[in-house]
Design a protein around this motif. Structure first.
Motif, PDB file in Angstrom:
ATOM      1  N   ARG A  44      -4.824 -10.921 -47.875  1.00  9.97           N
ATOM      2  CA  ARG A  44      -3.605 -11.029 -47.795  1.00  9.97           C
ATOM      3  C   ARG A  44      -2.607 -11.638 -49.196  1.00  9.97           C
ATOM      4  O   ARG A  44      -1.530 -10.940 -49.437  1.00  9.97           O
ATOM      5  CB  ARG A  44      -2.859 -11.383 -46.198  1.00  9.97           C
ATOM      6  N   GLN A  91       6.149  -8.606 -49.693  1.00  8.99           N
ATOM      7  CA  GLN A  91       6.521  -7.959 -48.591  1.00  8.99           C
ATOM      8  C   GLN A  91       7.789  -8.530 -47.797  1.00  8.99           C
ATOM      9  O   GLN A  91       7.717  -9.899 -47.775  1.00  8.99           O
ATOM     10  CB  GLN A  91       5.239  -7.700 -47.637  1.00  8.99           C
ATOM     11  N   GLN A 124       4.454  -8.430 -40.793  1.00  7.89           N
ATOM     12  CA  GLN A 124       4.017  -7.311 -40.224  1.00  7.89           C
ATOM     13  C   GLN A 124       3.982  -6.270 -41.363  1.00  7.89           C
ATOM     14  O   GLN A 124       2.923  -5.641 -41.446  1.00  7.89           O
ATOM     15  CB  GLN A 124       5.121  -6.741 -39.230  1.00  7.89           C
ATOM     16  N   ALA A 125       4.620  -6.365 -42.483  1.00  6.05           N
ATOM     17  CA  ALA A 125       4.596  -5.324 -43.442  1.00  6.05           C
ATOM     18  C   ALA A 125       3.313  -5.550 -44.284  1.00  6.05           C
ATOM     19  O   ALA A 125       2.660  -4.594 -44.736  1.00  6.05           O
ATOM     20  CB  ALA A 125       5.961  -5.254 -44.406  1.00  6.05           C
ATOM     21  N   ASP A 185       0.711  -6.889 -43.105  1.00  5.92           N
ATOM     22  CA  ASP A 185      -0.371  -6.550 -42.012  1.00  5.92           C
ATOM     23  C   ASP A 185      -0.532  -4.895 -41.985  1.00  5.92           C
ATOM     24  O   ASP A 185      -1.600  -4.462 -42.110  1.00  5.92           O
ATOM     25  CB  ASP A 185      -0.021  -7.061 -40.576  1.00  5.92           C
ATOM     26  N   ASP A 186       0.333  -4.413 -42.109  1.00 12.53           N
ATOM     27  CA  ASP A 186       0.492  -2.947 -41.826  1.00 12.53           C
ATOM     28  C   ASP A 186      -0.162  -2.183 -43.520  1.00 12.53           C
ATOM     29  O   ASP A 186      -0.983  -1.426 -43.026  1.00 12.53           O
ATOM     30  CB  ASP A 186       2.023  -2.288 -41.884  1.00 12.53           C
ATOM     31  N   ASP A 187       0.175  -2.943 -44.376  1.00 11.90           N
ATOM     32  CA  ASP A 187      -0.353  -2.210 -45.715  1.00 11.90           C
ATOM     33  C   ASP A 187      -2.031  -2.744 -45.922  1.00 11.90           C
ATOM     34  O   ASP A 187      -2.624  -2.042 -46.384  1.00 11.90           O
ATOM     35  CB  ASP A 187       0.456  -2.859 -46.814  1.00 11.90           C
ATOM     36  N   ASN A 191      -3.935  -3.115 -43.319  1.00 14.80           N
ATOM     37  CA  ASN A 191      -4.771  -1.985 -42.447  1.00 14.80           C
ATOM     38  C   ASN A 191      -4.849  -0.709 -43.080  1.00 14.80           C
ATOM     39  O   ASN A 191      -5.688  -0.089 -42.955  1.00 14.80           O
ATOM     40  CB  ASN A 191      -4.224  -2.003 -41.182  1.00 14.80           C
ATOM     41  N   LYS A 192      -3.828  -0.311 -43.587  1.00 14.11           N
ATOM     42  CA  LYS A 192      -3.670   1.100 -44.364  1.00 14.11           C
ATOM     43  C   LYS A 192      -4.673   1.015 -45.540  1.00 14.11           C
ATOM     44  O   LYS A 192      -5.302   1.962 -45.933  1.00 14.11           O
ATOM     45  CB  LYS A 192      -2.264   1.302 -44.995  1.00 14.11           C
ATOM     46  N   TYR A 233      -6.924  -8.816 -35.613  1.00 10.15           N
ATOM     47  CA  TYR A 233      -6.895  -7.344 -35.329  1.00 10.15           C
ATOM     48  C   TYR A 233      -7.352  -6.591 -36.730  1.00 10.15           C
ATOM     49  O   TYR A 233      -7.920  -5.407 -36.419  1.00 10.15           O
ATOM     50  CB  TYR A 233      -5.282  -7.036 -35.356  1.00 10.15           C
ATOM     51  N   SER A 234      -7.279  -6.975 -38.050  1.00  8.26           N
ATOM     52  CA  SER A 234      -7.876  -6.326 -38.981  1.00  8.26           C
ATOM     53  C   SER A 234      -9.230  -6.115 -38.993  1.00  8.26           C
ATOM     54  O   SER A 234      -9.880  -5.123 -39.305  1.00  8.26           O
ATOM     55  CB  SER A 234      -7.420  -7.071 -40.313  1.00  8.26           C
ATOM     56  N   TYR A 244      -9.970  -3.533 -36.577  1.00  6.17           N
ATOM     57  CA  TYR A 244      -9.728  -2.302 -37.039  1.00  6.17           C
ATOM     58  C   TYR A 244     -10.848  -1.627 -38.011  1.00  6.17           C
ATOM     59  O   TYR A 244     -11.124  -0.619 -37.810  1.00  6.17           O
ATOM     60  CB  TYR A 244      -8.253  -2.457 -37.603  1.00  6.17           C
TER      61      TYR A 244
END
Length: 396
Positions: free
Chosen positions: A247, A268, A272-273, A275-277, A279-280, A302-303, A306
């Motif tokens: 991160r 970011q 949340q932004a 975390d989103d990137d 996971n993407k 979560y990651s 995932y």
């Protein structure tokens, strides 16, 4: 239809199976202290003053915070921890964490230390990777100047060539030892130089297999696109991409500098932004697993779940050598040991080095655990839960 099977990451009996009752109680006290922002702030200041005044506090530090987050002062002293982790199917990344080297002599010393770690990894099945920071073997000022494309003096050009040679020496040694080597991520104002050197080494040493890994700090707005562009270059030039995802570690420093110098904040807008990137990026790496080897350096539950799910959907074995999970030693044992118990490849970053030299790293760990929302309280809660479970078990 493929059956998705989540891995339980909250089994504290598995998470702390490598710790004795006494060690667990000590861990509980350390996280109790770190759980208090005021105590952490005051304690950090007092330790800094004591070290500056050369007060005899090394014994206390060695038996508390140093023991919690580090393997020892030398590679040899790390051996019991390496073996202990291995007995629970967790592998180790030796990380020489001494900071503040600013001379050619210091840079050569760090290079020799990383070579010693590589030599150790060559003869140990428990050490799949080694790691180094470019600022451990190069002047930050010089790297800034190179990235800013300022004209270098002949002495600076020679110094930068020595930096390139050191990087090549380390990557070549890792290639010959048949292990992976991570080039750690750093501040944005020197990261482009690091990226260029990392990709130069990948083009040289990642032809047959992944040896060199670059680090992608997903708290930066541009990092997901940087990862995709790096993959496209790997495809074009026919080498494998080694991607270590994290991160990020320099958020406050990045934002302060951006404000001071009047350029857009590269970080970011919120967690949340990030975390989103992150996971993407996991999804992108798994979708391109034929050419990407992935190390997911995450303390986020979560990651980790995932990534387990992605591997299952791609019918990948938990032990597939293209994917590793990684956490810092002394933290997130619930993730590391439960994933390893389920058969996944897991490593712990094991910092080592002289106590005085490693203290900046330890101060960051304490501050990070306090500042990251819920991090220290989560560690504290898990340890407390396991102590309670053990007490009940002993009373039966």
């Amino acid at each position: 239809m493929f059956a998705v099977q989540p891995v339980s990451l909250d089994n504290t009996e598995i998470a702390f199976s490598y710790k004795s009752d006494e060690e667990l109680r000590k861990t509980y006290l350390i996280f109790s202290a770190i759980n208090s922002p005021l105590l952490t702030k005051v304690g950090t200041k007092l330790v800094k003053i004591a070290l500056k005044l050369k007060l005899p506090i090394h014994g206390i530090l060695r038996k508390t915070i140093f023991q919690q987050f580090c393997g020892g002062e030398t590679i040899h002293q790390c051996e019991p921890t390496i073996q202990r982790l291995a007995s629970h199917h967790v592998k180790t990344i030796l990380d020489y964490s001494a900071e503040g080297e600013k001379t050619e002599k210091g840079f050569e010393k760090v290079t020799r230390e990383v070579l010693a770690a590589i030599a150790k990894a060559k003869i140990s099945e428990h050490l799949p990777f080694c790691v180094f920071k470019l600022t451990g073997i190069a002047s930050t000022r010089l790297l800034e100047k190179v990235q800013a494309q300022h004209k270098l003096s002949s002495a600076e050009q020679e110094a930068f060539e020595r930096v390139r040679q050191r990087v090549d020496t380390l990557c070549k040694a890792a290639y010959e030892a048949q292990i992976g080597i991570f080039i750690d991520g750093e501040e944005s104002w020197i990261q482009e130089v690091i990226d260029d050197l990392a990709e130069e080494m990948m083009a040289r040493y990642n032809r047959e297999r992944v040896t060199v890994f670059n680090t992608y700090q997903m708290y930066r707005k541009d990092m997901l696109s940087n990862l995709k562009l790096a993959f496209q270059r790997a495809v074009t030039h026919q080498y494998f991409l080694g991607a270590k995802l994290v991160r990020g570690a320099y958020m406050e420093k990045e934002r302060e500098r951006a404000e001071e110098e009047g350029y857009p904040d590269p970080i970011q807008p919120n967690k949340q932004a990030t975390d989103d990137d992150y996971n993407k990026a996991l999804l992108y790496c798994i979708n391109n697993k034929q050419r990407i080897a992935l190390v997911s350096g995450s303390h986020n539950e979560y990651s980790n779940q995932y990534l387990v799910l992605l591997m299952q959907k791609h019918s990948m074995s938990p032990s597939d050598s293209r994917v590793y999970f990684s956490q810092l030693y002394g933290m997130s044992d619930n993730l590391s040991f439960n994933l390893a118990h389920a058969g996944f490849n897991v490593t712990k970053y094991l910092p080592y080095g002289p106590i005085d030299a490693v203290m900046p790293y330890l101060f960051r760990r304490a501050e990070e655990n306090t500042s990251v929302a819920g991090q220290s309280s989560r560690e504290y809660r898990l340890v407390k839960s396991e102590l309670k479970r053990r007490k009940a078990a002993h009373q039966k």
